[in-house]
Design an enzyme around this catalytic site. Sequence first.
Site, short mmCIF file in Angstrom:
data_model
loop_
_atom_site.label_atom_id
_atom_site.label_comp_id
_atom_site.label_asym_id
_atom_site.label_seq_id
_atom_site.Cartn_x
_atom_site.Cartn_y
_atom_site.Cartn_z
N THR A 17 0.36 -6.45 -14.62
CA THR A 17 -0.64 -5.48 -14.14
C THR A 17 -0.67 -5.42 -12.62
OG1 THR A 17 -2.02 -5.82 -16.09
CG2 THR A 17 -3.11 -4.92 -14.15
N SER A 67 3.67 -8.61 -19.28
CA SER A 67 3.82 -10.01 -19.71
C SER A 67 3.58 -10.23 -21.20
CB SER A 67 2.93 -10.95 -18.89
OG SER A 67 1.59 -10.93 -19.34
N THR A 100 -1.27 -11.11 -16.80
CA THR A 100 -2.31 -12.07 -17.22
C THR A 100 -2.17 -12.50 -18.68
OG1 THR A 100 -3.83 -10.28 -17.81
CG2 THR A 100 -3.97 -11.14 -15.56
N ASP A 101 -1.55 -11.65 -19.52
CA ASP A 101 -1.58 -11.91 -20.96
C ASP A 101 -0.93 -13.23 -21.35
OD1 ASP A 101 -2.97 -9.61 -21.44
OD2 ASP A 101 -1.27 -8.45 -22.17
#
Length: 342
Positions: A17, A67, A100-101
């Site tokens: 992101t 990610s 972030t995932d």
Amino acid sequence: MNQKKPKNIVVLGTGGTIAGTAARASDNLGYSAAQVGVADLLAGVPGMSEVLEGHALVCEQVAQIDSKDMSFAIWSALALRVQQHLAQDDVAGVVITHGTDTLEETAFLLHAVLPAALQLHKPVVLTCAMRPASALSPDGPQNLLDAVALARADGACGVMAVCAGVVHAALAVQKVHVYRPDAFSSGDAGPLGYIEEGRLRLVNNWPLALTHQAPGALERITQVKTWPRVEIVMNYAGGSAAVVEALLQPVPSAPPLQGLIVAGTGNGTLHFELAAALQRAGQAGVRVLRASRCGEGRVLPVAGHAFADSNGLSPVKARVALMLALMIEGQTTRAAMCSDPN
């Protein structure tokens, strides 16, 4: 008089992101991740020269993905590049831009396979964003500034993550919120510290190495063709044997199942039907580990339990740890077979 050569901070881009863009600046959800290269991301961060304090930035694009689509191949390539940069005398630390995932999984993997980050007393800092680069108020630039500040901080070492000014150890970091900028927590372990106006305020000790860390893990993940297949199942009300039984069936496009992580309720507790299915899986040679679906705390060992606990790891980190363990065990077995004269 010779001037001292500045130390480099290496920034490795993987997408996410933080590198995403949307058609409208007000759109923080309908964006496409991994659209902006790491060099352009860094060029758009105001105040970077002040934070660097004489250090130089070097950047490299290792991957450009969302990610959620992280792969074993990218993990291997990323770990190898981090190790190569850490080994250079003119490198003070490495920063990784990441989605972030799956950030917590990548952080744990690097912590497990890169003892050099601790042995060489150099930091590896993952950072991210919850808003795309095109947002009205993107959080990526501040997170990048904070990551660089942490990478050049005195005494910094080990694998860490920094988001919204909070510094987390790789072992503890976990994404706990789907939207807000401070989306990560270290649970009851607590954060390592905070970045405040470009300065680190340390409140816990630097990360420690894994006590069961096996030598040569980096070489194995970069050389292996197929990673061991380890899946995650969850315990819940009305849980049954169906998911485990399905996972035990051969899949033409996948290697045979070698491990199962069960995200149990509470202290790794299991529905009796799920437990029975896991026991059958164990009898079939599948390694089973108990973790918890709870966001905080750790599964405590229970004497005589049919399945070992995850040694305090969350389900996703326990999966990474088990894959590495199976990889190392497989390599040891193959080496023993090759050396057996009979």
